[in-house]
Design a protein around this motif. Structure first.
Motif, PDB file in Angstrom:
ATOM      1  N   TYR A   2       0.848  -1.182   0.000  1.00  0.00           N
ATOM      2  CA  TYR A   2       0.000   0.000   0.000  1.00  0.00           C
ATOM      3  C   TYR A   2       0.888   1.237   0.000  1.00  0.00           C
ATOM      4  O   TYR A   2       1.669   1.434   0.913  1.00  0.00           O
ATOM      5  N   GLU A   3       0.737   2.057  -1.035  1.00  0.00           N
ATOM      6  CA  GLU A   3       1.474   3.315  -1.106  1.00  0.00           C
ATOM      7  C   GLU A   3       0.553   4.509  -0.870  1.00  0.00           C
ATOM      8  O   GLU A   3       0.985   5.541  -0.372  1.00  0.00           O
ATOM      9  N   HIS A   4      -0.716   4.366  -1.270  1.00  0.00           N
ATOM     10  CA  HIS A   4      -1.695   5.442  -1.129  1.00  0.00           C
ATOM     11  C   HIS A   4      -2.987   4.860  -0.557  1.00  0.00           C
ATOM     12  O   HIS A   4      -3.610   4.011  -1.194  1.00  0.00           O
ATOM     13  N   ILE A   5      -3.354   5.337   0.620  1.00  0.00           N
ATOM     14  CA  ILE A   5      -4.561   4.865   1.298  1.00  0.00           C
ATOM     15  C   ILE A   5      -5.542   6.024   1.403  1.00  0.00           C
ATOM     16  O   ILE A   5      -5.196   7.106   1.868  1.00  0.00           O
ATOM     17  N   LEU A   6      -6.763   5.776   0.966  1.00  0.00           N
ATOM     18  CA  LEU A   6      -7.815   6.789   0.989  1.00  0.00           C
ATOM     19  C   LEU A   6      -8.731   6.569   2.178  1.00  0.00           C
ATOM     20  O   LEU A   6      -9.195   5.441   2.402  1.00  0.00           O
TER      21      LEU A   6
END
Length: 153
Positions: A2-6
């Motif tokens: 996971y590099e970008h978590i919303l």
């Protein structure tokens, strides 16, 4: 992984139960968090004039400081929780149907995981009241972690 978590948030208790989970995952994976507040134009449309609705759709809240403050407080809560762990947070406010905006944002920003709270309703209550979380699940191919508001009870 996971590099970008919303983390979509409206500042509610339901949305806030997901914050700790998102921060924990971001810390473990060295990911950037994205805090997204969606102004549901259908919900605010009642009682507003066409000109005001058009301004909101363009992201110009004008004299609607209450709405702007609510959005800032909601994404700010995510940013504050993340700052305690040295995690970078991108805060954003968008306008539209929440499930569509969340799914579109996830696609556009190459989000690896969406973390959302849920009321945990089922059956007729879910069908009658609708569920942004349920709609997001059906609107995106991005993995969605759903955190039950009543998990800790």
């Amino acid at each position: 992984m996971y590099e970008h978590i919303l983390i979509p948030t409206d500042g509610s208790d339901t949305a806030n139960v997901a914050v700790d989970h998102a921060v924990d995952l971001a810390e473990k994976y060295g990911a950037q968090l994205h805090a997204l507040y969606v102004v549901d134009i259908d919900a605010v449309n009642f009682g507003l004039g066409t000109e005001q609705v058009d301004r909101i759709k363009q992201g110009n809240f004008g004299e609607m400081t209450e709405l702007e403050e609510k959005a800032d407080a909601a994404t700010g809560k995510v940013a504050d929780a993340a700052a305690e762990h040295g995690i970078e947070v991108h805060e954003e406010v968008r306008v539209g149907a929440p499930h569509e905006v969340i799914a579109g944002y996830a696609d556009a920003k190459d989000i690896d995981l969406v973390v959302m709270g849920s009321h945990g309703r089922s059956g007729v209550r879910r069908a009658l009241l609708g569920s942004v979380t349920e709609r997001v699940l059906r609107s995106t191919h991005t993995p969605v972690l759903v955190v039950d508001e009543h998990e800790e009870e």
